[in-house]
Design an enzyme around this catalytic site. Sequence first.
Site, PDB file in Angstrom:
ATOM      1  N   ASN A  21      -1.160   5.704   4.742  1.00  5.58           N
ATOM      2  CA  ASN A  21      -1.690   4.863   5.838  1.00  5.58           C
ATOM      3  C   ASN A  21      -1.180   5.434   7.155  1.00  5.58           C
ATOM      4  OD1 ASN A  21      -1.357   3.067   3.373  1.00  5.58           O
ATOM      5  ND2 ASN A  21      -2.497   1.723   4.736  1.00  5.58           N
ATOM      6  N   HIS A  32      -6.285   4.944   6.942  1.00  2.58           N
ATOM      7  CA  HIS A  32      -5.470   5.961   6.249  1.00  2.58           C
ATOM      8  C   HIS A  32      -5.601   7.256   7.054  1.00  2.58           C
ATOM      9  CE1 HIS A  32      -4.257   3.875   2.476  1.00  2.58           C
ATOM     10  NE2 HIS A  32      -5.197   3.036   2.888  1.00  2.58           N
ATOM     11  N   ASP A  66       0.847  -1.209   0.000  1.00  2.00           N
ATOM     12  CA  ASP A  66       0.000   0.000   0.000  1.00  2.00           C
ATOM     13  C   ASP A  66       0.878   1.254   0.000  1.00  2.00           C
ATOM     14  OD1 ASP A  66      -2.286   1.560   0.113  1.00  2.00           O
ATOM     15  OD2 ASP A  66      -3.116   0.618   1.897  1.00  2.00           O
ATOM     16  N   CYS A  94      -4.391   4.626  -2.216  1.00  2.00           N
ATOM     17  CA  CYS A  94      -4.842   3.859  -3.370  1.00  2.00           C
ATOM     18  C   CYS A  94      -4.939   4.790  -4.565  1.00  2.00           C
ATOM     19  CB  CYS A  94      -6.201   3.224  -3.064  1.00  2.00           C
ATOM     20  SG  CYS A  94      -6.898   2.400  -4.489  1.00  2.00           S
TER      21      CYS A  94
HETATM   22  P1  HMG Z   1      -8.966  -4.840 -16.715  1.00  2.00           P
HETATM   23  O1  HMG Z   1      -8.231  -3.965 -17.667  1.00  2.00           O
HETATM   24  O2  HMG Z   1     -10.439  -4.686 -16.596  1.00  2.00           O
HETATM   25  O3  HMG Z   1      -8.738  -6.396 -16.880  1.00  2.00           O
HETATM   26  O4  HMG Z   1      -8.293  -4.618 -15.299  1.00  2.00           O
HETATM   27  P2  HMG Z   1      -8.111  -7.347 -17.916  1.00  2.00           P
HETATM   28  O5  HMG Z   1      -8.521  -8.707 -17.496  1.00  2.00           O
HETATM   29  O6  HMG Z   1      -8.440  -6.876 -19.311  1.00  2.00           O
HETATM   30  O7  HMG Z   1      -6.550  -7.208 -17.692  1.00  2.00           O
HETATM   31  C1  HMG Z   1      -5.741  -6.156 -18.180  1.00  2.00           C
HETATM   32  C2  HMG Z   1      -4.313  -6.631 -18.276  1.00  2.00           C
HETATM   33  O8  HMG Z   1      -3.811  -6.906 -16.981  1.00  2.00           O
HETATM   34  C3  HMG Z   1      -4.164  -7.929 -19.068  1.00  2.00           C
HETATM   35  O9  HMG Z   1      -2.864  -7.888 -19.639  1.00  2.00           O
HETATM   36  C4  HMG Z   1      -4.176  -8.979 -17.972  1.00  2.00           C
HETATM   37  O10 HMG Z   1      -3.512 -10.167 -18.342  1.00  2.00           O
HETATM   38  C5  HMG Z   1      -3.421  -8.280 -16.865  1.00  2.00           C
HETATM   39  P3  HMG Z   1      -2.694  -7.638 -21.236  1.00  2.00           P
HETATM   40  O11 HMG Z   1      -3.383  -8.784 -21.893  1.00  2.00           O
HETATM   41  O12 HMG Z   1      -3.370  -6.322 -21.510  1.00  2.00           O
HETATM   42  O13 HMG Z   1      -1.213  -7.607 -21.417  1.00  2.00           O
HETATM   43  N1  HMG Z   1      -3.823  -8.720 -15.540  1.00  2.00           N
HETATM   44  C6  HMG Z   1      -2.974  -8.983 -14.539  1.00  2.00           C
HETATM   45  N2  HMG Z   1      -1.631  -8.931 -14.459  1.00  2.00           N
HETATM   46  C7  HMG Z   1      -1.069  -9.266 -13.251  1.00  2.00           C
HETATM   47  N3  HMG Z   1      -1.779  -9.619 -12.179  1.00  2.00           N
HETATM   48  C8  HMG Z   1      -3.126  -9.674 -12.237  1.00  2.00           C
HETATM   49  C9  HMG Z   1      -3.762  -9.337 -13.451  1.00  2.00           C
HETATM   50  N4  HMG Z   1      -5.061  -9.272 -13.812  1.00  2.00           N
HETATM   51  C10 HMG Z   1      -5.086  -8.917 -15.098  1.00  2.00           C
HETATM   52  N5  HMG Z   1      -3.833  -9.995 -11.151  1.00  2.00           N
HETATM   53  C11 HMG Z   1      -7.676  -5.395 -13.118  1.00  2.00           C
HETATM   54  C12 HMG Z   1      -8.767  -5.305 -14.153  1.00  2.00           C
HETATM   55  C13 HMG Z   1      -8.265  -5.980 -11.873  1.00  2.00           C
HETATM   56  C14 HMG Z   1      -6.557  -6.280 -13.650  1.00  2.00           C
HETATM   57  C15 HMG Z   1      -7.121  -3.967 -12.875  1.00  2.00           C
HETATM   58  O14 HMG Z   1      -8.181  -3.134 -12.626  1.00  2.00           O
HETATM   59  C16 HMG Z   1      -6.145  -3.904 -11.725  1.00  2.00           C
HETATM   60  O15 HMG Z   1      -5.052  -4.441 -11.793  1.00  2.00           O
HETATM   61  N6  HMG Z   1      -6.534  -3.212 -10.657  1.00  2.00           N
HETATM   62  C17 HMG Z   1      -5.698  -3.151  -9.450  1.00  2.00           C
HETATM   63  C18 HMG Z   1      -5.947  -1.876  -8.728  1.00  2.00           C
HETATM   64  C19 HMG Z   1      -5.073  -1.810  -7.491  1.00  2.00           C
HETATM   65  O16 HMG Z   1      -4.031  -2.456  -7.379  1.00  2.00           O
HETATM   66  N7  HMG Z   1      -5.498  -0.987  -6.537  1.00  2.00           N
HETATM   67  C20 HMG Z   1      -4.773  -0.809  -5.298  1.00  2.00           C
HETATM   68  C21 HMG Z   1      -4.908  -1.966  -4.367  1.00  2.00           C
HETATM   69  S1  HMG Z   1      -6.405  -1.929  -3.399  1.00  2.00           S
HETATM   70  C22 HMG Z   1      -6.060  -0.847  -2.121  1.00  2.00           C
HETATM   71  O17 HMG Z   1      -5.042  -0.185  -2.114  1.00  2.00           O
HETATM   72  C23 HMG Z   1      -7.021  -0.771  -0.969  1.00  2.00           C
HETATM   73  C24 HMG Z   1      -6.511  -1.458   0.305  1.00  2.00           C
HETATM   74  O18 HMG Z   1      -5.296  -0.899   0.742  1.00  2.00           O
HETATM   75  C25 HMG Z   1      -7.556  -1.278   1.430  1.00  2.00           C
HETATM   76  C26 HMG Z   1      -8.042   0.159   1.543  1.00  2.00           C
HETATM   77  O19 HMG Z   1      -7.259   1.021   1.964  1.00  2.00           O
HETATM   78  O20 HMG Z   1      -9.182   0.388   1.128  1.00  2.00           O
HETATM   79  C27 HMG Z   1      -6.299  -2.958   0.085  1.00  2.00           C
HETATM   80 MG    MG Z   2      -5.143   0.962   1.910  1.00  2.00          MG
END
Ligand code: HMG
Ligand code: MG
Length: 299
Positions: free
Chosen positions: A249, A209, A18, A240
Amino acid sequence: MRMNLPKEVAIIEVGPRDGLQNDPSMVPTPIKTEFITALKRAGIKEMEITSFVSPKWVPQMKDASEIVRAINDSSRNIVLTPNRKGVDLALSEDCKAVAVFVGVSNTFNMKNINKTTLDSLNELKPIIAELKEKNIFVRACISTSFYCPYEGKIAVDDVISLCSAFVDSGVDELSVADTIGMANPKESFELFSRLNELFPQTLLTAHFHDTRGMALANVFAALQAGIHRFDTSAGGLGGCPFAKGATGNVATEDVVFMLHQMGISTGIDLNALKDAVKLIEPHLSRPVESKYYHLPESE
Ligand code: HMG
Ligand code: MG
């Protein structure tokens, strides 16, 4: 009269995930692994070390596999991911602890992972069952549990029903998050008291956070509600990228300092923790703002 406080609290360090995910400076992989190792030297036993997410969406996390391979010990090294592809990558790297994440707010979930909350949940349920069959530790991170930057105040019943669905799916832990740092201590106390009552068999963790300077007060309120596990980030790094207005955080060193001053142990050495923050600071795009980090050495 004595306050009802635990003797011990567990700190789950989320700085390498994070903390770094939102930083525009691309931190070199060897520096990340040194940071993680320094955090372990300070006594951190549970840590989100990286995330398997789309490198197009979050370029900072594109070295997840290398990080997992470099950090290969028996403590709880958690990798975060929202979908099947990430879980498959985690399994191929032999990860033993996985965190999945979903927002209570549908709009936030769409912005964060391009799916509705319900679609995420439906995708994750069978995955969680499969992970549990393989004896993998699973935590579910519940984002926007208090406020959403797009939908505003979140209803407590919606948080409870999402948590309930994950508990029914068999997760070991719920990490309940104030994604944009807007909860106040009264809201924290009330939500965590309810969750503690409802899910006594599940590890319950609070994730705050510090956007509005209320995170330490929220930690204290959650402690009063019986929560003994906190996600924190060394140096107070974090946020995020898809939650407008989300900043760092709550800082690990500030939480640990407060707890130690109150006679609650964490197993963490504050000087060694400060060394870990010193190591990462020159590689970040902004200075570290945590309070303990800036105290004179003698304190
Ligand atoms: P998308 O574009 O809708 O999905 O993204 P997709 O299936 O078309 O995938 C796009 C590309 O990503 C493809 O590659 C996939 O293979 C690849 P390409 O064919 O274009 O070369 N891909 C991946 N690669 C590695 N690992 C994976 C993965 N999945 C697909 N798991 C997707 C949808 C979910 C992938 C995208 O929206 C994404 O990666 N989002 C992540 C967002 C993120 O990391 N946010 C921060 C974390 S959450 C947070 O911080 C909150 C938390 O701290 C708690 C809080 O504070 O609230 C936990
Ligand atoms: Mg967080």
